[in-house]
Design a protein around this motif. Structure first.
Motif, mmCIF file in Angstrom:
data_model
loop_
_atom_site.group_PDB
_atom_site.id
_atom_site.type_symbol
_atom_site.label_atom_id
_atom_site.label_comp_id
_atom_site.label_asym_id
_atom_site.label_seq_id
_atom_site.Cartn_x
_atom_site.Cartn_y
_atom_site.Cartn_z
ATOM 1 N N PRO A 31 32.565 43.418 29.121
ATOM 2 C CA PRO A 31 31.540 44.462 29.321
ATOM 3 C C PRO A 31 31.120 45.164 28.034
ATOM 4 O O PRO A 31 29.946 45.513 27.872
ATOM 5 N N THR B 242 25.169 40.671 38.053
ATOM 6 C CA THR B 242 25.651 39.386 38.546
ATOM 7 C C THR B 242 24.962 39.092 39.858
ATOM 8 O O THR B 242 24.555 40.019 40.580
ATOM 9 N N LYS C 241 25.901 36.671 35.237
ATOM 10 C CA LYS C 241 27.347 36.385 35.157
ATOM 11 C C LYS C 241 28.098 37.462 34.370
ATOM 12 O O LYS C 241 29.054 37.176 33.653
ATOM 13 N N THR C 242 27.637 38.701 34.511
ATOM 14 C CA THR C 242 28.303 39.794 33.791
ATOM 15 C C THR C 242 29.734 40.018 34.272
ATOM 16 O O THR C 242 30.544 40.602 33.551
ATOM 17 N N ASP C 243 30.046 39.546 35.485
ATOM 18 C CA ASP C 243 31.410 39.693 35.991
ATOM 19 C C ASP C 243 32.395 38.786 35.238
ATOM 20 O O ASP C 243 33.604 38.978 35.308
ATOM 21 N N GLY D 104 36.410 32.366 35.534
ATOM 22 C CA GLY D 104 36.794 33.752 35.296
ATOM 23 C C GLY D 104 38.281 34.014 35.427
ATOM 24 O O GLY D 104 38.725 35.164 35.329
ATOM 25 N N ARG E 15 37.633 38.549 31.699
ATOM 26 C CA ARG E 15 36.240 38.744 31.288
ATOM 27 C C ARG E 15 36.128 38.464 29.791
ATOM 28 O O ARG E 15 36.546 39.252 28.954
ATOM 29 N N GLU F 93 26.225 38.292 42.395
ATOM 30 C CA GLU F 93 27.055 38.811 43.493
ATOM 31 C C GLU F 93 26.637 40.238 43.864
ATOM 32 O O GLU F 93 27.204 40.833 44.777
ATOM 33 N N GLU F 94 25.659 40.796 43.133
ATOM 34 C CA GLU F 94 25.137 42.149 43.407
ATOM 35 C C GLU F 94 23.653 42.050 43.768
ATOM 36 O O GLU F 94 22.789 42.463 43.002
#
Length: 338
Positions: A65, A87, A59-61, A264, A268, A89-90
């Motif tokens: 950062p 994430t 969940k880095t998105d 989100g 962030r 999503e990647e």
């Protein structure tokens, strides 16, 4: 915040992890990048021992950062630990975890034996989605709620790597009250086990200090109030969270704030830094030491008896009377036996 949510399957899962661990070469621990400390199960660290471990910051998105980078540096100070920030999503990036497993176990990778890995983590950190990505097929049930996975399973990832999946587990008692709030705010525990108002107030207080610009932009405020109650009142006005008579619906606006953090929409946001948690650990150690000392005092008090001088005199008199009575009875018995 005291967390009272430890379903029976979590206790069972922890026992199963302990049984399987001797077969495991490497652990993959999935953490929420917004709360790497609070989402790290201390029981896992104890069970792991010196086994190599990849700590996946998921969940880095949703996380800040700069703070995520700070956490990676902090976590990798521990021996045999590597971090991986991404994430779900990647998926292409997430698959690099398989190569990292091999790099961390070069001797095992060179042999014909399979590398046995185990994936662990608390509920709702993206563990099931990661498993599906690594396996290239839908194996684990996913859902944006806590405790979706209930049973352990063994998965062949191919290329000589086997993965043991385990249900997300919390621990019986969360000592750090701040961690309890963070776990609740990010959805690691069931919403039925938390008070929205309580968590909303904690979250508002933190965000006012750490991310005021995010709040100003999201809730269309000219200025951020100094206190959490003033902020929630102002935010309620912009979201229509009002009741009859213009009173603020605190439950509704707290629910809005929590859900927008999770999705989100606030931006962030990270809820803890290494420096914050180090200070919290010092405070927790003091509290636990005091509890232990108080417990010892109670034990000693129970042994000796917490008597006032008056009670002590009465106790000594009773004991003296009993001794005198016992001596008389012994004397009478001897007289009868003659």
């Amino acid at each position: 915040m005291a967390v009272h949510w430890y379903p029976g399957h979590m206790h069972k899962a922890q026992k199963e992890i302990k049984q399987v661990l001797p077969q495991v070469d490497l652990l993959i621990e999935v953490l929420d990048a917004r709360i790497p400390y609070s989402s790290e199960n201390p029981a896992i660290a104890e069970l792991r021992g010196d086994k190599p471990c990849i700590k996946v910051l998921s969940k880095t998105d949703l996380a800040d950062p700069k703070i995520t980078e700070m956490w990676q540096q902090h976590l990798e100070k521990e021996r045999s630990v590597k971090t991986f920030a991404a994430t779900t999503e990647e998926p292409a990036k997430m698959k690099q975890i398989i190569d990292l497993c091999r790099k961390m176990l070069p001797d095992k990778d060179a042999s014909v034996k399979a590398i046995n890995t185990m994936i662990v983590g608390i509920p709702n950190v993206g563990k099931s989605t990661l498993i599906n990505i690594l396996a290239d097929r839908v194996i684990a049930k996913t859902g944006n709620e806590a405790a979706v996975t209930k049973n352990q399973q063994r998965i062949n990832l191919g290329n000589g790597i086997t993965l043991f999946d385990t249900p997300g587990i919390l621990w019986p008692k969360v000592e750090n009250a701040n961690s309890g709030y963070r776990l609740a705010a990010t959805g690691a525990i069931k919403d039925t086990a938390m008070e929205y108002d309580d968590v909303g107030f904690y979250l508002a207080d933190y965000l006012i200090k750490a991310y005021p610009e995010c709040l100003k932009e999201r809730f269309k405020l000219d200025e951020i109030p100094e206190t959490e109650i003033e902020f929630l009142e102002a935010a309620a006005g912009s979201r229509g969270a009002k009741m009859a008579g213009g009173r603020v619906n605190l439950h509704k606006i707290c629910e809005v704030l929590i859900n927008e953090l999770r999705s989100g929409k606030l931006g962030r946001v990270s809820l803890e830094t290494p420096q914050m948690t180090e200070l919290e650990e010092i405070e927790i150690a003091k509290v636990l030491a005091k509890k232990a000392q108080d417990k010892l005092k109670r034990k000693e008090s129970f042994k000796t008896g917490s008597l006032t001088p008056d009670k002590k005199d009465r106790k000594e008199k009773r004991e003296s009377d009993r001794a005198a009575q016992s001596a008389r009875m012994k004397k009478q018995n001897r007289s009868r036996n003659k």
